[in-house]
Design a protein around this motif. Sequence first.
Motif, PDB file in Angstrom:
ATOM      1  N   SER A 106      46.163  -1.611  38.444  1.00 56.10           N
ATOM      2  CA  SER A 106      47.143  -0.771  37.772  1.00 56.10           C
ATOM      3  C   SER A 106      47.821  -1.462  36.598  1.00 56.10           C
ATOM      4  O   SER A 106      48.776  -0.942  36.031  1.00 56.10           O
ATOM      5  N   GLU A 119      38.777   4.545  35.614  1.00 52.92           N
ATOM      6  CA  GLU A 119      39.392   5.872  35.656  1.00 52.92           C
ATOM      7  C   GLU A 119      40.118   6.154  36.972  1.00 52.92           C
ATOM      8  O   GLU A 119      40.780   7.172  37.102  1.00 52.92           O
ATOM      9  N   LYS A 120      40.009   5.233  37.921  1.00 50.19           N
ATOM     10  CA  LYS A 120      40.804   5.335  39.142  1.00 50.19           C
ATOM     11  C   LYS A 120      42.265   5.066  38.838  1.00 50.19           C
ATOM     12  O   LYS A 120      43.161   5.577  39.517  1.00 50.19           O
ATOM     13  N   TYR A 122      43.491   4.895  35.295  1.00 57.30           N
ATOM     14  CA  TYR A 122      43.894   5.348  33.962  1.00 57.30           C
ATOM     15  C   TYR A 122      43.330   6.715  33.635  1.00 57.30           C
ATOM     16  O   TYR A 122      42.231   7.069  34.065  1.00 57.30           O
ATOM     17  N   VAL A 123      44.080   7.455  32.821  1.00 54.34           N
ATOM     18  CA  VAL A 123      43.570   8.661  32.173  1.00 54.34           C
ATOM     19  C   VAL A 123      43.140   8.244  30.770  1.00 54.34           C
ATOM     20  O   VAL A 123      43.950   7.769  29.982  1.00 54.34           O
ATOM     21  N   THR A 139      46.176   5.882  29.558  1.00 56.62           N
ATOM     22  CA  THR A 139      47.497   6.142  30.124  1.00 56.62           C
ATOM     23  C   THR A 139      47.461   5.845  31.620  1.00 56.62           C
ATOM     24  O   THR A 139      46.645   6.426  32.346  1.00 56.62           O
ATOM     25  N   LYS A 141      47.974   5.922  35.536  1.00 57.55           N
ATOM     26  CA  LYS A 141      48.351   6.951  36.502  1.00 57.55           C
ATOM     27  C   LYS A 141      49.570   6.524  37.311  1.00 57.55           C
ATOM     28  O   LYS A 141      50.313   7.369  37.798  1.00 57.55           O
ATOM     29  N   ASP A 142      49.760   5.226  37.454  1.00 56.22           N
ATOM     30  CA  ASP A 142      50.927   4.694  38.151  1.00 56.22           C
ATOM     31  C   ASP A 142      52.146   4.776  37.231  1.00 56.22           C
ATOM     32  O   ASP A 142      52.255   4.027  36.270  1.00 56.22           O
ATOM     33  N   LYS A 143      53.040   5.671  37.520  1.00 50.42           N
ATOM     34  CA  LYS A 143      54.208   5.885  36.662  1.00 50.42           C
ATOM     35  C   LYS A 143      55.329   4.879  36.937  1.00 50.42           C
ATOM     36  O   LYS A 143      56.361   4.892  36.268  1.00 50.42           O
TER      37      LYS A 143
END
Length: 205
Positions: A106, A119-120, A122-123, A139, A141-143
């Motif tokens: 991440s 892609e697991k 990131y977008v 971007t 995915k972990d906010k």
Amino acid sequence: MKKLSLLAAILLYSASVSANGIDALKAFIADTKTAQASFTQTVLDKSGVTKQQTSGTMAFSRPGKFRWSYQKPYEQIIVGDGSKIYLYDVDLEQVTIKQLGQALGSSPAALLAGDNEIEKFYVLADAGSHDGLTWLTATPKDKEGSFNQILMGFNQRTLAEMKIRDNFGLTTVLKLSHLERNPKLPASTFKFTPPAGVDVISDGK
């Protein structure tokens, strides 16, 4: 702002500029096992004013091994040995040790030294061409992380520029030079032993 953002600049890859950004990234993952290069890094504030400039060398061996050596103006070393990350601040005489684990996937380091499952975490999206480069955005995915977007600019078969935008309004611009793909790197490149007498801070795992 002397302190460097841990792993903020740990991103590098080469790929074909004729493909779109996503294809370029996937080609890099497939074709690049190891790499080494020199880099310059500039940190900009919200207004685009330079807050910090650094330079050094980097190397990686996928998956999970990397070494970033900041040489100017402050000496700092970041090493990932496949299981742990070591951050050595020479001026502070301090070493911080963290478990690699999911943190690699991440973090920005995943685009450099991670496995094939980008892609697991990131977008990915193409970002067109400008400033003479072909761009890709990643971007997370972990906010809950410290950064919100990575931009990667390609020039022919080499990543020429990176822009990492964090959640505090800072942008780290990374420029690479003298990139060598798939060199034979000694195992010692990715090993680190804290020097005698320094303070060691570990997550204890």
